[in-house]
Design a protein around this motif. Structure first.
Motif, PDB file in Angstrom:
ATOM      1  N   LEU A 147       0.848  -1.183   0.000  1.00 21.38           N
ATOM      2  CA  LEU A 147       0.000   0.000   0.000  1.00 21.38           C
ATOM      3  C   LEU A 147       0.884   1.233   0.000  1.00 21.38           C
ATOM      4  N   GLY A 148       0.328   2.359  -0.385  1.00 26.03           N
ATOM      5  CA  GLY A 148       1.083   3.610  -0.362  1.00 26.03           C
ATOM      6  C   GLY A 148       0.155   4.787  -0.140  1.00 26.03           C
ATOM      7  N   ILE A 149       0.695   5.848   0.443  1.00 25.22           N
ATOM      8  CA  ILE A 149      -0.047   7.104   0.607  1.00 25.22           C
ATOM      9  C   ILE A 149       0.645   8.149  -0.243  1.00 25.22           C
ATOM     10  N   ALA A 177      -4.099   0.817  -7.964  1.00 22.02           N
ATOM     11  CA  ALA A 177      -5.526   1.101  -7.822  1.00 22.02           C
ATOM     12  C   ALA A 177      -5.716   2.025  -6.630  1.00 22.02           C
ATOM     13  N   GLU A 178      -6.517   3.083  -6.816  1.00 22.07           N
ATOM     14  CA  GLU A 178      -6.822   3.966  -5.694  1.00 22.07           C
ATOM     15  C   GLU A 178      -7.835   3.294  -4.784  1.00 22.07           C
ATOM     16  N   GLU A 195      -5.717  15.425  -3.516  1.00 20.76           N
ATOM     17  CA  GLU A 195      -5.570  15.239  -2.079  1.00 20.76           C
ATOM     18  C   GLU A 195      -4.811  13.935  -1.881  1.00 20.76           C
ATOM     19  N   ALA A 196      -4.433  13.642  -0.652  1.00 19.69           N
ATOM     20  CA  ALA A 196      -3.753  12.384  -0.366  1.00 19.69           C
ATOM     21  C   ALA A 196      -4.718  11.223  -0.591  1.00 19.69           C
ATOM     22  N   VAL A 197      -4.212  10.156  -1.204  1.00 25.91           N
ATOM     23  CA  VAL A 197      -5.027   8.964  -1.437  1.00 25.91           C
ATOM     24  C   VAL A 197      -4.235   7.730  -1.020  1.00 25.91           C
ATOM     25  N   LEU A 198      -4.956   6.698  -0.638  1.00 27.18           N
ATOM     26  CA  LEU A 198      -4.352   5.400  -0.354  1.00 27.18           C
ATOM     27  C   LEU A 198      -4.410   4.576  -1.633  1.00 27.18           C
TER      28      LEU A 198
END
Length: 292
Positions: free
Chosen positions: A68-70, A88-89, A186-189
């Motif tokens: 995972l990443g932010i 994938a968001e 904006e920030a997304v995972l």
């Protein structure tokens, strides 16, 4: 790399770094920093955080080095605009909001994207800018820069710039003004497209559920009041972002009820005044620490 632990890539520095750590802590995870300050281990879950450069996070996740990443949606969109997949968001995270904008020296008369035709535009997001120009049917020269894009017009390197804007202070200090917006960010995972092993999938699903709870509670308020039963339809209309409220009869006051509601949007003084105007009394607004 320990394949029995979930790995998450976050910014090692920058506007999303500290907020990412705050989110993870708010989700109930206890962090231990490594000696080199380039990673964290989670005490109460099989999770490791890797602190890397912002632009490297999509690569880490897409290549399976991290699960995972932010990252900012702008970084993800720039990658996708270059034709690269594997990501994938999962969800937006509610912080790091900004927008990717076209800007020009103050006083420029802008009547739409056609005004960019034949111009030189400096940016660190050439793929997103190229896609925007193509969608608008405009041909322009893109000048790719690694940073300090806002100085390009002053140095005669470009006529316009395409850059991230949050407060607008940097543009103003360089005599620039926003003309058009290309992307809201904006920030997304994000996650790798591959399927995780069942044990790690459970850990990832639990983390995502906690993140959703933290994000949902950021602006949410718990509102309580007493009100005449006849005012319930108006109260439901006034409360911002509320579902069906909980309604209970008030002991000893016929025709009156207690109303409890979770509001997913900000509750302003004007909201309280409107509730009072339809007959509500004893109005309380409480912050929500956690919600799931």
């Amino acid at each position: 790399m320990d394949t029995q632990r979930l790995h998450i890539a976050i910014q090692k520095s920058g506007r999303l770094a500290e907020r990412s750590l705050e989110l993870i802590r708010a989700a109930g995870y206890r962090l231990n920093k490594s000696a080199g300050e380039l990673s964290y281990s989670v005490e109460n879950a099989p999770i490791d955080l890797w602190c890397v450069r912002d632009d490297d996070i999509p690569t880490f996740v897409a290549d399976g080095v991290a699960d995972l990443g932010i990252v900012g949606r702008n970084v993800l969109a720039e990658r996708e605009s270059a034709g690269r997949d594997g990501l994938a968001e999962v969800m937006p995270l509610g912080f790091g909001r900004c927008k990717l904008c076209i800007a020009a020296p103050e006083g420029f008369s802008y009547d739409g994207p056609g005004a960019l035709r034949g111009a030189r535009i400096a940016t660190t997001y050439p793929n997103l800018l190229s896609r925007f120009l193509k969608e608008q049917g405009v041909e322009a020269e893109i000048v790719t820069m690694r940073g300090a894009v806002e100085v390009a017009p002053r140095l005669k390197l470009a006529d316009f710039i395409c850059d991230l804007v949050s407060t607008g202070a940097t543009l103003e200090s360089n005599g620039l003004a926003v003309l058009d917006t290309i992307l809201q960010s904006e920030a997304v995972l994000v996650r790798n497209a591959r399927t995780l092993a069942s044990d790690l999938a459970h850990v990832a699903d639990s983390m995502i559920a906690r993140f959703r709870g933290v994000v949902a509670s950021q602006d949410a308020k718990y509102v309580m009041m007493n009100a005449p039963s006849a005012a319930l339809p108006r109260i439901s209309e006034i409360l911002p972002g509320a579902g069906a409220p909980t309604v209970m009869p008030l002991a000893g006051r016929e025709g009156w009820v207690a109303v409890h509601a979770v509001c997913q949007e900000s509750v302003f003084w004007e909201t309280l005044e409107a509730l009072k105007a339809v007959g509500a009394t004893a109005i309380l607004v409480l912050s929500i620490e956690k919600m799931m």
